[in-house]
Design a protein around this motif. Structure first.
Motif, PDB file in Angstrom:
ATOM      1  N   ALA A 135       0.812  -1.214   0.000  1.00  0.00           N
ATOM      2  CA  ALA A 135       0.000   0.000   0.000  1.00  0.00           C
ATOM      3  C   ALA A 135       0.846   1.265   0.000  1.00  0.00           C
ATOM      4  O   ALA A 135       0.444   2.289  -0.562  1.00  0.00           O
ATOM      5  CB  ALA A 135      -0.939  -0.008   1.201  1.00  0.00           C
ATOM      6  N   ASP A 136       2.030   1.211   0.616  1.00  0.00           N
ATOM      7  CA  ASP A 136       2.894   2.397   0.670  1.00  0.00           C
ATOM      8  C   ASP A 136       3.794   2.537  -0.549  1.00  0.00           C
ATOM      9  O   ASP A 136       4.632   3.431  -0.608  1.00  0.00           O
ATOM     10  CB  ASP A 136       3.741   2.388   1.945  1.00  0.00           C
ATOM     11  CG  ASP A 136       4.682   1.187   2.038  1.00  0.00           C
ATOM     12  OD1 ASP A 136       4.763   0.406   1.062  1.00  0.00           O
ATOM     13  OD2 ASP A 136       5.327   1.018   3.093  1.00  0.00           O
ATOM     14  N   GLY A 137       3.623   1.637  -1.528  1.00  0.00           N
ATOM     15  CA  GLY A 137       4.395   1.717  -2.763  1.00  0.00           C
ATOM     16  C   GLY A 137       5.635   0.863  -2.790  1.00  0.00           C
ATOM     17  O   GLY A 137       6.311   0.791  -3.827  1.00  0.00           O
ATOM     18  N   ARG A 138       5.964   0.206  -1.688  1.00  0.00           N
ATOM     19  CA  ARG A 138       7.124  -0.686  -1.704  1.00  0.00           C
ATOM     20  C   ARG A 138       6.852  -1.897  -2.589  1.00  0.00           C
ATOM     21  O   ARG A 138       5.745  -2.420  -2.617  1.00  0.00           O
ATOM     22  CB  ARG A 138       7.468  -1.159  -0.289  1.00  0.00           C
ATOM     23  CG  ARG A 138       8.163  -0.124   0.566  1.00  0.00           C
ATOM     24  CD  ARG A 138       8.493  -0.722   1.921  1.00  0.00           C
ATOM     25  NE  ARG A 138       7.283  -1.005   2.677  1.00  0.00           N
ATOM     26  CZ  ARG A 138       7.188  -1.966   3.602  1.00  0.00           C
ATOM     27  NH1 ARG A 138       8.211  -2.776   3.832  1.00  0.00           N
ATOM     28  NH2 ARG A 138       6.054  -2.142   4.260  1.00  0.00           N
ATOM     29  N   ILE A 139       7.896  -2.336  -3.304  1.00  0.00           N
ATOM     30  CA  ILE A 139       7.798  -3.504  -4.185  1.00  0.00           C
ATOM     31  C   ILE A 139       8.606  -4.617  -3.545  1.00  0.00           C
ATOM     32  O   ILE A 139       9.808  -4.482  -3.302  1.00  0.00           O
ATOM     33  CB  ILE A 139       8.326  -3.171  -5.592  1.00  0.00           C
ATOM     34  CG1 ILE A 139       7.514  -2.013  -6.190  1.00  0.00           C
ATOM     35  CG2 ILE A 139       8.261  -4.399  -6.494  1.00  0.00           C
ATOM     36  CD1 ILE A 139       8.113  -1.447  -7.465  1.00  0.00           C
ATOM     37  N   VAL A 140       7.931  -5.743  -3.257  1.00  0.00           N
ATOM     38  CA  VAL A 140       8.529  -6.818  -2.469  1.00  0.00           C
ATOM     39  C   VAL A 140       8.430  -8.122  -3.245  1.00  0.00           C
ATOM     40  O   VAL A 140       7.365  -8.448  -3.790  1.00  0.00           O
ATOM     41  CB  VAL A 140       7.814  -6.967  -1.110  1.00  0.00           C
ATOM     42  CG1 VAL A 140       8.415  -8.114  -0.313  1.00  0.00           C
ATOM     43  CG2 VAL A 140       7.880  -5.672  -0.320  1.00  0.00           C
ATOM     44  N   ARG A 141       9.538  -8.863  -3.285  1.00  0.00           N
ATOM     45  CA  ARG A 141       9.487 -10.228  -3.804  1.00  0.00           C
ATOM     46  C   ARG A 141       9.392 -11.165  -2.610  1.00  0.00           C
ATOM     47  O   ARG A 141      10.192 -11.090  -1.671  1.00  0.00           O
ATOM     48  CB  ARG A 141      10.723 -10.562  -4.628  1.00  0.00           C
ATOM     49  CG  ARG A 141      10.646 -11.950  -5.300  1.00  0.00           C
ATOM     50  CD  ARG A 141      11.923 -12.279  -6.045  1.00  0.00           C
ATOM     51  NE  ARG A 141      11.810 -13.522  -6.800  1.00  0.00           N
ATOM     52  CZ  ARG A 141      11.965 -14.743  -6.286  1.00  0.00           C
ATOM     53  NH1 ARG A 141      12.237 -14.882  -4.992  1.00  0.00           N
ATOM     54  NH2 ARG A 141      11.853 -15.824  -7.051  1.00  0.00           N
ATOM     55  N   THR A 142       8.395 -12.017  -2.622  1.00  0.00           N
ATOM     56  CA  THR A 142       8.159 -12.891  -1.481  1.00  0.00           C
ATOM     57  C   THR A 142       8.144 -14.349  -1.912  1.00  0.00           C
ATOM     58  O   THR A 142       7.684 -14.696  -3.003  1.00  0.00           O
ATOM     59  CB  THR A 142       6.830 -12.527  -0.785  1.00  0.00           C
ATOM     60  OG1 THR A 142       6.629 -13.384   0.334  1.00  0.00           O
ATOM     61  CG2 THR A 142       5.641 -12.657  -1.728  1.00  0.00           C
ATOM     62  N   ASP A 143       8.701 -15.198  -1.055  1.00  0.00           N
ATOM     63  CA  ASP A 143       8.643 -16.642  -1.252  1.00  0.00           C
ATOM     64  C   ASP A 143       8.743 -17.297   0.126  1.00  0.00           C
ATOM     65  O   ASP A 143       8.593 -16.617   1.152  1.00  0.00           O
ATOM     66  CB  ASP A 143       9.745 -17.134  -2.206  1.00  0.00           C
ATOM     67  CG  ASP A 143      11.155 -16.774  -1.756  1.00  0.00           C
ATOM     68  OD1 ASP A 143      11.387 -16.616  -0.529  1.00  0.00           O
ATOM     69  OD2 ASP A 143      12.042 -16.650  -2.619  1.00  0.00           O
ATOM     70  N   ALA A 144       8.996 -18.583   0.170  1.00  0.00           N
ATOM     71  CA  ALA A 144       8.997 -19.300   1.439  1.00  0.00           C
ATOM     72  C   ALA A 144      10.082 -18.811   2.392  1.00  0.00           C
ATOM     73  O   ALA A 144       9.953 -18.974   3.620  1.00  0.00           O
ATOM     74  CB  ALA A 144       9.158 -20.797   1.191  1.00  0.00           C
ATOM     75  N   GLU A 145      11.144 -18.186   1.863  1.00  0.00           N
ATOM     76  CA  GLU A 145      12.237 -17.730   2.709  1.00  0.00           C
ATOM     77  C   GLU A 145      12.284 -16.221   2.883  1.00  0.00           C
ATOM     78  O   GLU A 145      12.890 -15.722   3.836  1.00  0.00           O
ATOM     79  CB  GLU A 145      13.572 -18.215   2.127  1.00  0.00           C
ATOM     80  CG  GLU A 145      13.712 -19.731   2.111  1.00  0.00           C
ATOM     81  CD  GLU A 145      15.052 -20.169   1.541  1.00  0.00           C
ATOM     82  OE1 GLU A 145      15.817 -19.305   1.073  1.00  0.00           O
ATOM     83  OE2 GLU A 145      15.315 -21.386   1.566  1.00  0.00           O
ATOM     84  N   HIS A 146      11.689 -15.479   1.982  1.00  0.00           N
ATOM     85  CA  HIS A 146      11.716 -14.024   2.025  1.00  0.00           C
ATOM     86  C   HIS A 146      10.292 -13.510   2.262  1.00  0.00           C
ATOM     87  O   HIS A 146       9.402 -13.770   1.453  1.00  0.00           O
ATOM     88  CB  HIS A 146      12.260 -13.455   0.715  1.00  0.00           C
ATOM     89  CG  HIS A 146      13.624 -13.963   0.371  1.00  0.00           C
ATOM     90  ND1 HIS A 146      13.805 -15.113  -0.377  1.00  0.00           N
ATOM     91  CD2 HIS A 146      14.862 -13.513   0.699  1.00  0.00           C
ATOM     92  CE1 HIS A 146      15.099 -15.334  -0.522  1.00  0.00           C
ATOM     93  NE2 HIS A 146      15.765 -14.388   0.127  1.00  0.00           N
ATOM     94  N   GLU A 147      10.104 -12.820   3.375  1.00  0.00           N
ATOM     95  CA  GLU A 147       8.762 -12.355   3.766  1.00  0.00           C
ATOM     96  C   GLU A 147       7.775 -13.533   3.769  1.00  0.00           C
ATOM     97  O   GLU A 147       6.729 -13.502   3.097  1.00  0.00           O
ATOM     98  CB  GLU A 147       8.265 -11.245   2.831  1.00  0.00           C
ATOM     99  CG  GLU A 147       9.083  -9.982   2.873  1.00  0.00           C
ATOM    100  CD  GLU A 147       8.702  -9.080   4.048  1.00  0.00           C
ATOM    101  OE1 GLU A 147       7.758  -9.414   4.790  1.00  0.00           O
ATOM    102  OE2 GLU A 147       9.373  -8.049   4.216  1.00  0.00           O
ATOM    103  N   PRO A 148       8.072 -14.593   4.539  1.00  0.00           N
ATOM    104  CA  PRO A 148       7.211 -15.783   4.488  1.00  0.00           C
ATOM    105  C   PRO A 148       5.779 -15.534   4.945  1.00  0.00           C
ATOM    106  O   PRO A 148       4.861 -16.200   4.471  1.00  0.00           O
ATOM    107  CB  PRO A 148       7.924 -16.775   5.414  1.00  0.00           C
ATOM    108  CG  PRO A 148       8.802 -15.934   6.290  1.00  0.00           C
ATOM    109  CD  PRO A 148       9.219 -14.771   5.457  1.00  0.00           C
TER     110      PRO A 148
END
Length: 439
Positions: free
Chosen positions: A169-182
């Motif tokens: 919502a704040d515009g951050r772009i995040v790549r997520t998977d089982a180990e990153h931002e689980p």
């Protein structure tokens, strides 16, 4: 926050003005609505990158306009458009890339539609179990579940997702998977609309050149024994078999019209799986089968603009293997004068392999999804009254097939601790409640 009576291009950031479609533009008529709702948003934004999605969210966050997120497809629930607000339409972000044919890793942008995905994967002998119509958008389905044509064979669409790109919502772009931002990865698979805008998925496809597709019609008895036998049979059937269908009243007679899909290209195997299904009713009315690629189920011929051409109101319920009581309740709904359209989908098999805590979709012990729809002039009140016999027997619901979300429907989709976890993650990743405006 600012509030305006309307929006024009000059209200938008300079970087988004060329991406905006407003009333009066030539494209507005084809972008204003979903398949099931006719809407009049103030502006439809068509971003072409994650950066532009982020800019659109930052702009929307500075207003109090209603916000809808659309991946470009049917939008059965109707939430992907609105009246007087902002629609962020991802249909320009529609790339489909086979990253590694050996590991079957496929990168799909959220604005693609499943017909295009199937066509792109077919030359590689790969498939992803998807929605049951080629015009369904990737993003809306792949953030809610995906109870598709191959569900019993390979699980829900979300079960094959290995990573995702999310704009917060704040515009951050995040790549997520089982180990990153689980925790974000958990939420994306079943409650993605609560935490961000997923713009891209990495999905592990399956290798499948040919499938069997059978059209089966059987007469169903009024008491529900046919539905119970169908459910019991599918609960024990080999996983290659998935069936979806409609329960139709034809005067005093009821017909269960099924599409049976077999994840196998051997004619004898297909025959051995579909013929017993045709014998589950009072009598067999029709049975036809053919071989073909997965794209036969979701062909590019399905692609069309969404103009509100099938206005409807929809709700749904999940059941374990049907009993005399629950099957009888479904028949009671189908037998009412002006009854809702009753669609039945078989789950179980690979869908139930995952632990219920693995994803935000937690209904890993259910076997049947019933989707119920009414059409004008009937509305939510008539639908709610018609389906009341089902609730004593239902044990959950699927997020996407709900036209009028409430606290009660949220609890059905995300029961108990699952719902508390979804709400906590929504607060964590969207503290201002931007995405709550889309529901």
């Amino acid at each position: 926050m600012t509030r305006r009576d309307g929006l024009s291009r000059t209200d938008l950031p300079v970087t988004l003005r060329d991406r905006a479609v407003v009333p009066g533009d030539s494209r507005y008529a084809s972008l204003r609505s979903t398949y099931t709702t006719q809407s009049s948003p103030a502006v439809v934004l068509l971003p072409e990158s994650e950066a532009e999605v982020a800019e659109a969210l930052r702009f929307a966050g500075g207003t109090d306009f209603r916000l809808s997120i659309r991946s470009g497809g049917h939008g059965l629930s109707g939430r992907s458009s609105n009246d007087g607000g902002i629609v962020v339409d991802l249909s320009a972000m529609n790339a489909v890339d086979v990253v590694d044919p050996d590991t079957r890793l496929v990168r799909v942008q959220a604005g693609a539609r499943w017909a295009r995905v199937a066509a792109a994967l077919e030359p590689h002998g790969l498939v992803i179990s998807s929605g049951d119509h080629g015009n369904v958008g990737v993003g809306g389905l792949a953030t809610a579940g995906g109870a598709g044509w191959l569900a019993r064979s390979y699980g829900l669409t979300i079960d094959r997702i290995r990573a995702a790109t999310v704009v917060l919502a704040d515009g951050r772009i995040v790549r997520t998977d089982a180990e990153h931002e689980p925790e974000l990865f958990w939420a994306v698979r079943g409650a993605g609309d609560a935490v961000g805008v997923v713009t891209e998925f990495e999905i592990e496809a399956v290798r499948l050149d040919t499938i069997g597709i059978a059209q089966i019609a059987i007469e169903a008895d009024r008491g529900g024994a046919t539905l119970r036998r169908w459910s019991e049979h599918l609960a024990e059937a080999p996983r290659e078999l998935t069936t979806n269908g409609m329960l139709l009243a034809n005067g005093p007679t009821f017909v269960l019209q099924l599409t049976a899909v077999v994840a196998d290209g051997e004619p004898d195997r297909i025959r051995s799986l579909v013929e017993p299904v045709a014998r589950l009713g009072v009598r067999t009315l029709a049975l036809e089968a053919q071989l073909g690629p997965y794209s036969m189920l979701v062909p590019t011929a399905h692609l069309h603009p969404n103009l509100g051409q099938q206005v409807s109101t929809t709700t749904n319920a999940l059941f374990p293997t049907l009993t005399d009581d629950s099957a009888g309740a479904l028949m009671e709904v189908a037998a009412q004068p002006g009854s809702p359209l009753v669609q039945l989908r078989s789950l179980g098999g690979a869908v139930n392999d995952l632990d219920r805590s693995a994803t935000a979709y937690s209904h890993r012990d259910q076997e049947v999804l019933a989707v119920l729809s009414t059409f004008p002039p009937a509305g939510i009140g008539q639908l709610s009254a018609a389906v009341r016999p089902l609730w004593p027997h239902a044990e959950g619901a699927y997020r996407n097939f709900e036209s009028h979300p409430t606290d009660a429907t949220f609890e059905r989709a995300f029961p108990g601790a699952v719902g508390a976890r979804v709400r906590a993650l929504a607060t964590r990743y969207d503290p201002t409640g931007l995405f709550a405006r889309a529901r």
